[in-house]
Design a protein around this motif. Structure first.
Motif, PDB file in Angstrom:
ATOM      1  N   ARG A 381      87.183 -59.891  -1.848  1.00 29.56           N
ATOM      2  CA  ARG A 381      86.359 -60.335  -1.731  1.00 29.56           C
ATOM      3  C   ARG A 381      86.091 -60.213  -0.176  1.00 29.56           C
ATOM      4  NH1 ARG A 381      81.507 -63.910  -3.157  1.00 29.56           N
ATOM      5  NH2 ARG A 381      79.990 -63.785  -1.803  1.00 29.56           N
ATOM      6  N   TRP A 384      86.202 -56.618   1.406  1.00 27.90           N
ATOM      7  CA  TRP A 384      84.975 -56.267   0.731  1.00 27.90           C
ATOM      8  C   TRP A 384      83.903 -56.237   2.070  1.00 27.90           C
ATOM      9  CZ3 TRP A 384      84.314 -57.350  -4.831  1.00 27.90           C
ATOM     10  CH2 TRP A 384      85.380 -56.814  -5.402  1.00 27.90           C
ATOM     11  N   SER A 385      83.787 -57.603   1.819  1.00 28.13           N
ATOM     12  CA  SER A 385      82.406 -58.019   3.425  1.00 28.13           C
ATOM     13  C   SER A 385      82.750 -56.986   4.347  1.00 28.13           C
ATOM     14  CB  SER A 385      82.973 -59.773   3.246  1.00 28.13           C
ATOM     15  OG  SER A 385      84.090 -59.648   4.216  1.00 28.13           O
TER      16      SER A 385
ATOM     17  N   ILE B 359      75.213 -68.758  -4.265  1.00 26.82           N
ATOM     18  CA  ILE B 359      75.533 -68.581  -3.622  1.00 26.82           C
ATOM     19  C   ILE B 359      76.229 -67.336  -3.631  1.00 26.82           C
ATOM     20  CG2 ILE B 359      76.176 -68.964  -1.131  1.00 26.82           C
ATOM     21  CD1 ILE B 359      74.688 -71.664  -1.282  1.00 26.82           C
ATOM     22  N   ALA B 360      77.529 -68.044  -3.424  1.00 23.68           N
ATOM     23  CA  ALA B 360      78.696 -66.238  -4.103  1.00 23.68           C
ATOM     24  C   ALA B 360      78.347 -65.205  -4.384  1.00 23.68           C
ATOM     25  CB  ALA B 360      79.893 -66.806  -4.949  1.00 23.68           C
ATOM     26  N   ILE B 361      77.407 -65.071  -5.653  1.00 24.36           N
ATOM     27  CA  ILE B 361      77.245 -63.796  -5.760  1.00 24.36           C
ATOM     28  C   ILE B 361      75.930 -63.045  -5.144  1.00 24.36           C
ATOM     29  CG2 ILE B 361      75.404 -62.737  -7.830  1.00 24.36           C
ATOM     30  CD1 ILE B 361      77.885 -62.642  -9.258  1.00 24.36           C
ATOM     31  N   THR B 363      75.966 -63.673  -1.796  1.00 26.45           N
ATOM     32  CA  THR B 363      76.264 -63.070  -0.685  1.00 26.45           C
ATOM     33  C   THR B 363      77.411 -61.669  -1.080  1.00 26.45           C
ATOM     34  OG1 THR B 363      77.486 -65.311  -0.454  1.00 26.45           O
ATOM     35  CG2 THR B 363      76.159 -65.097   0.357  1.00 26.45           C
ATOM     36  N   LEU B 364      77.792 -61.195  -2.378  1.00 23.52           N
ATOM     37  CA  LEU B 364      78.731 -60.984  -1.958  1.00 23.52           C
ATOM     38  C   LEU B 364      78.521 -59.230  -1.770  1.00 23.52           C
ATOM     39  CD1 LEU B 364      81.412 -60.516  -3.616  1.00 23.52           C
ATOM     40  CD2 LEU B 364      80.167 -59.993  -5.327  1.00 23.52           C
ATOM     41  N   VAL B 365      79.463 -59.519  -1.166  1.00 26.69           N
ATOM     42  CA  VAL B 365      79.754 -57.614  -0.589  1.00 26.69           C
ATOM     43  C   VAL B 365      80.343 -56.973  -1.674  1.00 26.69           C
ATOM     44  CG1 VAL B 365      80.081 -56.020   1.459  1.00 26.69           C
ATOM     45  CG2 VAL B 365      78.435 -57.649   1.613  1.00 26.69           C
ATOM     46  N   PHE B 366      81.005 -55.325  -1.936  1.00 21.35           N
ATOM     47  CA  PHE B 366      81.133 -54.881  -3.217  1.00 21.35           C
ATOM     48  C   PHE B 366      81.458 -53.026  -3.001  1.00 21.35           C
ATOM     49  CE2 PHE B 366      78.063 -54.557  -6.144  1.00 21.35           C
ATOM     50  CZ  PHE B 366      76.746 -55.072  -5.688  1.00 21.35           C
TER      51      PHE B 366
END
Lengths: 523, 523
Positions: A381, A384-385, B359-361, B363-366
């Motif tokens: 994670r 990835w950011s 929030i974890a979802i 703000t996720l970058v993938f």
């Protein structure tokens, strides 16, 4: 490979599968010779059934034609002495392991199991060898029925003590007699009976037993071996403490050498690390070829330095070192990444992102029934950011004074290798990384043990698990961009360094250089 | 169900599959009657082949025997007017969608596609209906070939304007003539040609076309429809802003009512929310039955209050409200959880853990190539650390003024429903929860759109994605345990509330109660 050969790497996008290749290349009704000891029964089955519409078949050869060409110039097989592993290290007697296995066979309603994986035989017999570099195994097969057990090995490898150790539970027979024996055994059982073989067992074994007699399944020994008992777990802890001392001595020495302007190749440095490890109690060898790599070589994931041609370690490049030892009480595998000069911003940034992934796995709490496939992305994670990632799995199982890579579980992106649920007692590596081709590589690897985790609730009565790290080596603070870390991550790093210092420093009394290095690096 | 029936919920551990059940219950060589319009061709195929060794077969019936028993007491099918959806809302003309579909058919080397999912027909034709509650679809089939297109619908549902809209691209035929037509079409094509049907298409359609003529695959319309175009995306944004205003009005009103000691049932409250929504521009109805639930009812995941018997909302219990609207420019689906009295510590703790997952979802970058199966555990990590979890997925696709649940993607623990890679333009809900049986339920749901995300690097040239939330409604600060949140999470919450206030407050000029409530809740 010379120009006679075309390399076709299985699994790559444009590479045909065996099936596709054979379909394209062969005339119909072809006969394809195959050495049945070199293909699993499962793979052979799938190959056979896909060749059927083509009219073609696999023909099992008694002798390997390549071996015939090789002839007498072929080096002899290594047949080193086999030694017992005391129950104070293995934690469970062969007798008890056999009992457990027989309970499993009864549960599975099979008459017997042919044990064919070398590490499974070694584990079951509480014996170790050194026939294969880095893997403390020996050439052997075992056949376990509900009331008998036979081991097939080379007589020259066992002395009277080992024989005595074995003979309470096993009949010892010659290695070369195994296929004849399996054939006899297979034909001796009734139609209703069946013999279990693991899903990696060779076609040769399945054929000898008789295909209609075998049940192919995940080996119950694979599963039992993966869950370390309390003695093995304590052995993992202790061996990692000693291993950590050697790492501190080595990295302190290396830093001093480079500061002093010494010219050291990657391979020379690796030898020094091996020397430090070799002085440790219960040391039995390295667990794999040390990856000692400077700058761009660190970006080659399975790099190993060639003593003749490898690079000189440069002070102004990232240095990545992945290494491990075999000890009577455990197996280690650890990667650390250093910079002995002034790291560039992008190196610090990537290192910090890798560290965040490492911490995310280390601190994870998860319910029973969770696979390594599901949790792999926690390690990615932070990378990835920043638009970063790495092209390998995050973790592999680790044997107990056995193969440094073992199944059935793992943490990674390929579902077939990581779908086994993580269970208390399993060991697994936590090794996210980042690789900038031609520039530098970063990896941070600890071994962790899956442990029950006390949570304030227990939703679904599932039980919750966490990880206990056993690897103890500083994480290079110089490469950490503190601004990127969260408060919790800083707390973790400080706590980890405190633990490293407390556990390793008592072993460094005779190496002031290493001790002061450790003190600084864990401050 | 009365005592004539035994309920067997598919997929539960001790419930036999159809196959297992049939094997157990039936004599060999049985003939099993089946209404082919009520089973997919795929399921029927698998059932047929597993019945083969048993000698049994499925027999397709022309008339449904249950319908015959039901007879004239059966209510008539709803056949409401079908209306066009202007391209200023759909963003792409039927002509262009047909062209894309034909390109897909050519790529797949098929002659035609039978379009059978109601939402796919509606999407392809840029038409909407109201034959099924909450889902703006109408009864229809379409058959698209490379040079012709036919739609089968009830003449009574379309007026001349719609006919005209349609007739540029489609031949209109009677709904009842579809199976006869498919039969004719299937037998009219050559042996080399084939017809694509989606993997949910009925056995009846496959049989009519001829099994040897059909190719069953994921529908290309499912895939195209899932990726919203820029007009649809802007519509999602705008409809969610309006929807957010109704939510603010409703929750402000509800709070005042409860503070004033009013007695309000869950259903009465839900009606008030519907009333606020119904006044919004472009409103076309609710997108599903409002879940308005107090205390223990909130722990029933798919609860819907019965107006006759449902509970009175209690000020000292958690109130969970999951609701949504259909608008010409988008579909909404939002869950918020409130406490109008003094929440208990365990309620705050659980709410905060759910919020952290949310929030974890958010703000996720993938990287491109990531499935919802892989990222689901980010929504659970904070809950897991307390030994908590929830027994539903984290997210489902959302139609554009279409079904509030749509595939092919999702975020969740069941791989079959969540293995589709998330792609830019997809909409998906982000709705972790926690349910304490018999006590309270918590869920926080926003709709997010998958968007390209600019990262400082682009490792592997994969391209990276992130989420843009479009749902705008305060997250109840009273239920947040600030000590548990990280700094980053607090920053997120403040930024989200700032955004909510800025976007919603301009719409509340005529509702001072709602405006001051919004101001306080987003402070």
């Amino acid at each position: 490979m010379d120009s006679n050969w075309t390399l076709m790497k299985q699994g790559l996008p444009d590479v045909p599968t065996w099936q596709e290749y054979l379909y394209k290349k062969l005339e119909k009704n072809a006969r394809i010779g195959i050495d049945p000891t070199l293909i699993s029964a499962l793979d052979a089955n799938s190959l056979k059934s896909s060749l059927k519409p083509h009219g073609s078949q696999l023909v099992e050869l008694d002798t390997n034609l390549v071996d015939q060409v090789w002839g007498s110039s072929r080096p002899a097989r290594t047949l080193n002495p086999i030694v017992p592993l005391d129950v104070k290290f293995s934690g469970r007697s062969t007798e008890d392991k056999l009992k457990d296995l027989r309970d499993e066979l009864k549960k599975k309603k099979v008459t017997a199991m042919a044990v064919t994986m070398l590490d499974e035989v070694a584990w079951l017999l509480n014996l170790r060898g050194s026939d294969i570099d880095f893997n403390p195994v020996f050439f052997a097969y075992a056949l376990v029925t509900l009331d008998s057990a036979t081991v097939y090995l080379n007589d020259s490898q066992v002395d009277d003590t080992v024989k005595k150790h074995l003979e309470t539970n096993f009949v010892i027979k010659a290695y070369d007699s195994v296929f004849e024996d399996l054939k006899q055994f297979g034909s001796s059982i009734t139609q209703k009976e069946s013999i279990l073989i693991g899903n990696k067992t060779s076609l040769a074994v399945a054929s000898a037993l008789g295909f209609e007699k075998v049940v192919i399944n995940r080996s119950p020994i694979t599963d039992a071996k993966a869950i370390k008992n309390s003695v093995e777990i304590e052995g993992f802890r202790q061996s990692h403490i000693r291993d950590g001392a050697a790492l501190a001595q080595y990295f302190a020495w290396l830093e001093e050498q480079l500061n002093d302007g010494a010219t050291l190749t990657e391979s020379q440095a690796a030898d020094k690390l091996a020397e430090y490890r070799s002085k440790l109690d219960l040391f039995k060898g390295l667990s794999f070829t040390t990856i000692s790599s400077t700058g761009p070589n660190g970006a080659i994931i399975h790099y190993s330095p060639d003593p003749e041609t490898c690079a000189v370690i440069k002070k102004d490049q990232i240095y990545l070192c992945d290494s491990g030892g075999q000890y009577l009480d455990g197996t280690t595998d650890v990667t650390r990444t250093w910079h002995f000069g002034t790291p560039r911003a992008k190196e610090k940034r990537a290192f910090t992102r890798v560290l965040q992934g490492h911490i995310a796995i280390d601190t994870l709490v998860f319910p029973e029934g969770t696979s390594g496939y599901i949790i792999d992305s926690f390690a990615r994670r932070a990378l990835w950011s920043d638009g970063l990632d790495y092209r390998h799995g995050t973790g592999h199982g680790v044997g107990h004074f056995l193969n440094v890579h073992e199944g059935p579980h793992g943490i990674g992106t390929r579902i077939a290798f990581n779908e086994t649920f993580l269970q208390a007692g399993m060991t697994v590596s936590n090794e996210p990384g980042y690789y900038a081709d031609g520039d530098f590589g970063i990896r941070l690897e600890n071994i962790v043990i899956v442990r029950p985790h006390k949570t304030p609730n227990n939703f679904g009565d599932k039980g919750y698990l966490g990880f206990e790290h056993v690897t103890l080596c500083p994480i290079h603070r110089k490469l950490v961009d503190l601004e990127v870390l969260t408060t919790q991550e800083r707390v973790w790093l400080n706590a980890y360094h405190k633990e490293v210092f407390e556990k390793i420093s008592p072993l460094l009394k005779n190496d002031p250089r290493a001790l002061s290095w450790l003190e600084r690096e864990t401050a």
